[in-house]
Design an enzyme around this catalytic site. Structure first.
Site, PDB file in Angstrom:
ATOM      1  N   SER A 197     -61.850  29.771 -10.766  1.00  0.00           N
ATOM      2  CA  SER A 197     -60.656  30.616 -10.839  1.00  0.00           C
ATOM      3  C   SER A 197     -60.978  31.920 -11.556  1.00  0.00           C
ATOM      4  CB  SER A 197     -59.577  29.862 -11.621  1.00  0.00           C
ATOM      5  OG  SER A 197     -58.554  30.730 -12.007  1.00  0.00           O
ATOM      6  N   TYR A 209     -56.810  24.651 -19.461  1.00  0.00           N
ATOM      7  CA  TYR A 209     -57.082  24.675 -18.016  1.00  0.00           C
ATOM      8  C   TYR A 209     -58.264  25.604 -17.724  1.00  0.00           C
ATOM      9  CZ  TYR A 209     -56.825  26.330 -13.208  1.00  0.00           C
ATOM     10  OH  TYR A 209     -57.164  26.704 -11.930  1.00  0.00           O
ATOM     11  N   LYS A 252     -62.336  24.931 -16.332  1.00  0.00           N
ATOM     12  CA  LYS A 252     -63.046  25.599 -15.226  1.00  0.00           C
ATOM     13  C   LYS A 252     -64.361  26.206 -15.720  1.00  0.00           C
ATOM     14  CE  LYS A 252     -60.211  24.852 -11.853  1.00  0.00           C
ATOM     15  NZ  LYS A 252     -60.587  23.914 -10.808  1.00  0.00           N
TER      16      LYS A 252
HETATM   17  P1  NAD Z   1     -53.066  21.410  -5.863  1.00  0.00           P
HETATM   18  O1  NAD Z   1     -52.562  20.764  -7.100  1.00  0.00           O
HETATM   19  O2  NAD Z   1     -52.114  21.718  -4.780  1.00  0.00           O
HETATM   20  O3  NAD Z   1     -54.275  20.539  -5.239  1.00  0.00           O
HETATM   21  C1  NAD Z   1     -55.133  19.767  -6.025  1.00  0.00           C
HETATM   22  C2  NAD Z   1     -55.215  18.380  -5.391  1.00  0.00           C
HETATM   23  O4  NAD Z   1     -56.106  17.574  -6.159  1.00  0.00           O
HETATM   24  C3  NAD Z   1     -53.865  17.666  -5.376  1.00  0.00           C
HETATM   25  O5  NAD Z   1     -53.612  17.178  -4.072  1.00  0.00           O
HETATM   26  C4  NAD Z   1     -54.026  16.526  -6.375  1.00  0.00           C
HETATM   27  O6  NAD Z   1     -53.262  15.395  -6.015  1.00  0.00           O
HETATM   28  C5  NAD Z   1     -55.526  16.282  -6.318  1.00  0.00           C
HETATM   29  N1  NAD Z   1     -56.115  15.715  -7.541  1.00  0.00           N
HETATM   30  C6  NAD Z   1     -55.998  16.164  -8.804  1.00  0.00           C
HETATM   31  N2  NAD Z   1     -56.702  15.374  -9.646  1.00  0.00           N
HETATM   32  C7  NAD Z   1     -57.286  14.415  -8.894  1.00  0.00           C
HETATM   33  C8  NAD Z   1     -58.126  13.306  -9.182  1.00  0.00           C
HETATM   34  N3  NAD Z   1     -58.504  13.018 -10.425  1.00  0.00           N
HETATM   35  N4  NAD Z   1     -58.544  12.531  -8.160  1.00  0.00           N
HETATM   36  C9  NAD Z   1     -58.159  12.790  -6.883  1.00  0.00           C
HETATM   37  N5  NAD Z   1     -57.360  13.823  -6.545  1.00  0.00           N
HETATM   38  C10 NAD Z   1     -56.929  14.630  -7.548  1.00  0.00           C
HETATM   39  O7  NAD Z   1     -53.839  22.738  -6.315  1.00  0.00           O
HETATM   40  P2  NAD Z   1     -54.387  23.935  -5.438  1.00  0.00           P
HETATM   41  O8  NAD Z   1     -53.530  25.114  -5.707  1.00  0.00           O
HETATM   42  O9  NAD Z   1     -54.635  23.499  -4.069  1.00  0.00           O
HETATM   43  O10 NAD Z   1     -55.768  24.193  -6.186  1.00  0.00           O
HETATM   44  C11 NAD Z   1     -56.968  23.584  -5.763  1.00  0.00           C
HETATM   45  C12 NAD Z   1     -58.064  23.918  -6.779  1.00  0.00           C
HETATM   46  O11 NAD Z   1     -58.164  25.336  -6.893  1.00  0.00           O
HETATM   47  C13 NAD Z   1     -57.778  23.391  -8.176  1.00  0.00           C
HETATM   48  O12 NAD Z   1     -58.994  22.937  -8.734  1.00  0.00           O
HETATM   49  C14 NAD Z   1     -57.260  24.610  -8.911  1.00  0.00           C
HETATM   50  O13 NAD Z   1     -57.538  24.538 -10.296  1.00  0.00           O
HETATM   51  C15 NAD Z   1     -58.050  25.729  -8.259  1.00  0.00           C
HETATM   52  N6  NAD Z   1     -57.363  27.024  -8.333  1.00  0.00           N
HETATM   53  C16 NAD Z   1     -56.086  27.154  -7.841  1.00  0.00           C
HETATM   54  C17 NAD Z   1     -55.431  28.389  -7.934  1.00  0.00           C
HETATM   55  C18 NAD Z   1     -54.024  28.559  -7.424  1.00  0.00           C
HETATM   56  O14 NAD Z   1     -53.407  29.559  -7.740  1.00  0.00           O
HETATM   57  N7  NAD Z   1     -53.488  27.664  -6.628  1.00  0.00           N
HETATM   58  C19 NAD Z   1     -56.080  29.484  -8.509  1.00  0.00           C
HETATM   59  C20 NAD Z   1     -57.379  29.317  -8.980  1.00  0.00           C
HETATM   60  C21 NAD Z   1     -58.023  28.088  -8.881  1.00  0.00           C
HETATM   61  C1  UD1 Z   2     -51.361  32.075 -13.421  1.00  0.00           C
HETATM   62  C2  UD1 Z   2     -52.177  31.407 -14.508  1.00  0.00           C
HETATM   63  C3  UD1 Z   2     -53.650  31.416 -14.095  1.00  0.00           C
HETATM   64  C4  UD1 Z   2     -53.813  30.733 -12.743  1.00  0.00           C
HETATM   65  C5  UD1 Z   2     -52.915  31.429 -11.724  1.00  0.00           C
HETATM   66  C6  UD1 Z   2     -52.942  30.777 -10.378  1.00  0.00           C
HETATM   67  C7  UD1 Z   2     -50.926  31.810 -16.578  1.00  0.00           C
HETATM   68  C8  UD1 Z   2     -50.901  32.547 -17.871  1.00  0.00           C
HETATM   69  N1  UD1 Z   2     -51.969  32.110 -15.762  1.00  0.00           N
HETATM   70  O1  UD1 Z   2     -51.858  33.388 -13.253  1.00  0.00           O
HETATM   71  O2  UD1 Z   2     -54.440  30.761 -15.053  1.00  0.00           O
HETATM   72  O3  UD1 Z   2     -55.169  30.789 -12.318  1.00  0.00           O
HETATM   73  O4  UD1 Z   2     -51.551  31.396 -12.203  1.00  0.00           O
HETATM   74  O5  UD1 Z   2     -52.404  29.490 -10.429  1.00  0.00           O
HETATM   75  O6  UD1 Z   2     -50.084  30.974 -16.292  1.00  0.00           O
HETATM   76  N2  UD1 Z   2     -44.310  36.497 -13.154  1.00  0.00           N
HETATM   77  C9  UD1 Z   2     -43.001  36.851 -13.435  1.00  0.00           C
HETATM   78  N3  UD1 Z   2     -42.033  35.894 -13.350  1.00  0.00           N
HETATM   79  C10 UD1 Z   2     -42.308  34.604 -12.991  1.00  0.00           C
HETATM   80  C11 UD1 Z   2     -43.638  34.252 -12.695  1.00  0.00           C
HETATM   81  C12 UD1 Z   2     -44.621  35.221 -12.800  1.00  0.00           C
HETATM   82  O7  UD1 Z   2     -42.731  37.998 -13.764  1.00  0.00           O
HETATM   83  O8  UD1 Z   2     -41.382  33.774 -12.935  1.00  0.00           O
HETATM   84  C13 UD1 Z   2     -45.367  37.538 -13.213  1.00  0.00           C
HETATM   85  C14 UD1 Z   2     -46.452  37.262 -14.220  1.00  0.00           C
HETATM   86  O9  UD1 Z   2     -46.151  37.796 -15.472  1.00  0.00           O
HETATM   87  C15 UD1 Z   2     -47.669  37.960 -13.559  1.00  0.00           C
HETATM   88  C16 UD1 Z   2     -47.394  37.804 -12.061  1.00  0.00           C
HETATM   89  O10 UD1 Z   2     -45.991  37.554 -11.948  1.00  0.00           O
HETATM   90  O11 UD1 Z   2     -47.659  39.339 -13.857  1.00  0.00           O
HETATM   91  C17 UD1 Z   2     -48.150  36.653 -11.433  1.00  0.00           C
HETATM   92  O12 UD1 Z   2     -47.909  35.457 -12.161  1.00  0.00           O
HETATM   93  P1  UD1 Z   2     -48.443  34.030 -11.679  1.00  0.00           P
HETATM   94  O13 UD1 Z   2     -48.102  33.815 -10.268  1.00  0.00           O
HETATM   95  O14 UD1 Z   2     -47.968  33.014 -12.667  1.00  0.00           O
HETATM   96  O15 UD1 Z   2     -50.026  34.169 -11.737  1.00  0.00           O
HETATM   97  P2  UD1 Z   2     -50.969  34.613 -12.967  1.00  0.00           P
HETATM   98  O16 UD1 Z   2     -50.203  34.912 -14.177  1.00  0.00           O
HETATM   99  O17 UD1 Z   2     -51.872  35.667 -12.469  1.00  0.00           O
END
Ligand code: NAD
Ligand code: UD1
Length: 345
Positions: free
Chosen positions: A124, A148, A152
């Protein structure tokens, strides 16, 4: 080529499984549904018309996970499984470290044991911590601001150590910026539990009338309109990045990290306007205090992914908002209720 996808029932996992199946890969999904629903897997089949093997397994259960390696000729792994809620990780650090780090250790031990040394890992942009300048390059200093993010960062370091110890390993650590949007079919998308923490699912639920108004966290940042800037990326573009990363790790050894972002930042207000346009709905909002731990501006320099993976995001915020809205309006309660009145935009 048989690919093990951990966390394949989740938001990014489902979209990547669709791309993998469409590209002709055979996949085996492992998920414990801690943050997803079985319905998501049905939808993958519906979109692609293809079947796959699924194991309802927790990565922490070594014996069960080992069966997956014994019963399938796994050649590579895409590792999405992990817990991802920043606020929750501050409350439950041990749960986060156990699930994310121990889960990855068990997975990597089994990969080593069965000679599966090709891995694409979901990292991430959070590993850049409190960034000092933008655009963000892969060689910027890394740090963590919450458990979190630290999980990572630690996993990235563990994987680098594995690569040093055994030069046969080949790993792409993908640092996602802000994935949003949904598959254009409207069948899969983000299905957060309870009140969403992230901006886009929150806006979608306001537009759908499930939440009253958006609270914008701060309007005094040094940005064009005072609200925070992020690099939003369409989840389908992101999913395609995984296919490119997989192709790369199949060809070359070594451990490398790549930013997956668009290289463009948008403010919260710009996103609100774009969503209003895409949905035809008004998004009421008010400004509140900055959210603790938030940074002002975050966007990627995606040049390395372009040069080394031959990947670049192609979709803009219009598509991101249109697709997010289609998913939200066709699935008011996420995967709980099947679509009744399809909306075409
Ligand atoms: P998500 O929660 O939708 O998907 C994660 C999946 O992993 C879920 O289906 C959950 O049930 C499964 N899971 C969690 N722990 C497990 C375990 N111990 N054994 C088996 N299954 C397990 O999340 P996502 O948004 O799809 O994210 C996927 C990956 O990308 C995650 O590692 C997350 O940290 C990373 N990531 C997500 C974002 C984002 O904004 N969505 C941003 C940066 C990184
Ligand atoms: C958040 C997480 C980050 C994670 C990412 C994707 C935090 C501090 N950071 O990032 O670790 O990798 O999500 O899952 O939680 N905002 C509002 N109102 C809201 C929600 C968000 O104003 O109700 C604003 C936030 O201040 C930010 C932007 O929208 O400026 C995006 O927010 P968000 O979607 O939560 O993502 P990140 O903060 O970038």
């Amino acid at each position: 080529m048989r690919v093990l996808v951990t966390g394949g029932a989740g938001y990014i996992g489902t979209h990547t499984c669709v791309e993998l199946l469409n590209a002709g890969y055979e996949i085996v999904i492992v998920d414990n549904f801690s943050n997803s629903k079985p319905e998501a897997l049905k939808r993958i089949k519906e979109i692609t018309g293809k079947d796959f093997k699924f194991y309802s397994i927790d990565l922490l259960n070594r014996e069960e996970l080992e069966k997956v390696f014994l019963e399938n000729e796994i050649e590579s792994v895409i590792h999405f499984a992990g817990l991802k809620a920043v606020g929750e990780s501050v409350q439950l650090p041990l749960v986060y470290y156990q699930n994310n780090i121990t889960g990855t250790l068990i997975l990597c031990e089994l990969m080593q044991k069965y000679g599966v040394k090709k891995l694409v890992f979901s990292s991430s942009a959070t590993v850049y911590g409190d960034v000092k300048s933008t655009p963000i390059l892969e060689n910027f200093p890394l740090s963590a601001t919450n458990p979190y993010g630290r999980s990572k960062l630690i996993i990235e370091e563990i994987i680098r150590d594995i690569g040093v110890s055994d030069s046969e390993w080949s790993v792409a650590q993908l640092r996602y910026f802000n994935p949003i949007g949904a598959h254009p079919s409207g069948l899969i998308g983000e299905d957060p539990n309870g009140i969403p923490n992230n901006l886009m699912p929150y806006i979608s639920q306001v537009a759908a009338g499930k939440l009253k108004e958006l609270k914008i966290f701060g309007n005094d940042y040094p940005t064009s309109d005072g609200t925070g800037v992020r690099d939003y990326i369409h989840v389908v573009d992101l999913a395609k990045g995984h296919i490119k990363a997989l192709e790369k790790v199949m060809l070359e050894t070594g451990v490398d990290a790549y930013n997956l972002g668009t290289g463009r930042g948008y403010t919260v207000l710009e996103m609100v306007k774009a969503f209003e346009k895409a949905s035809g709905k008004e998004i009421p909002y008010s400004f509140v205090e900055r959210r603790q731990g938030d940074i002002s501006t975050c966007f990627a320099d995606p040049t390395k992914a372009k040069m080394k993976l031959d990947w670049a995001a192609v979709m803009g915020i219009r598509e991101m908002c249109v697709d997010a809205w289609r998913w939200q309006s066709n699935n008011r309660d996420g995967y709980e209720v099947l679509a009744k009145v399809p909306v075409h935009t």
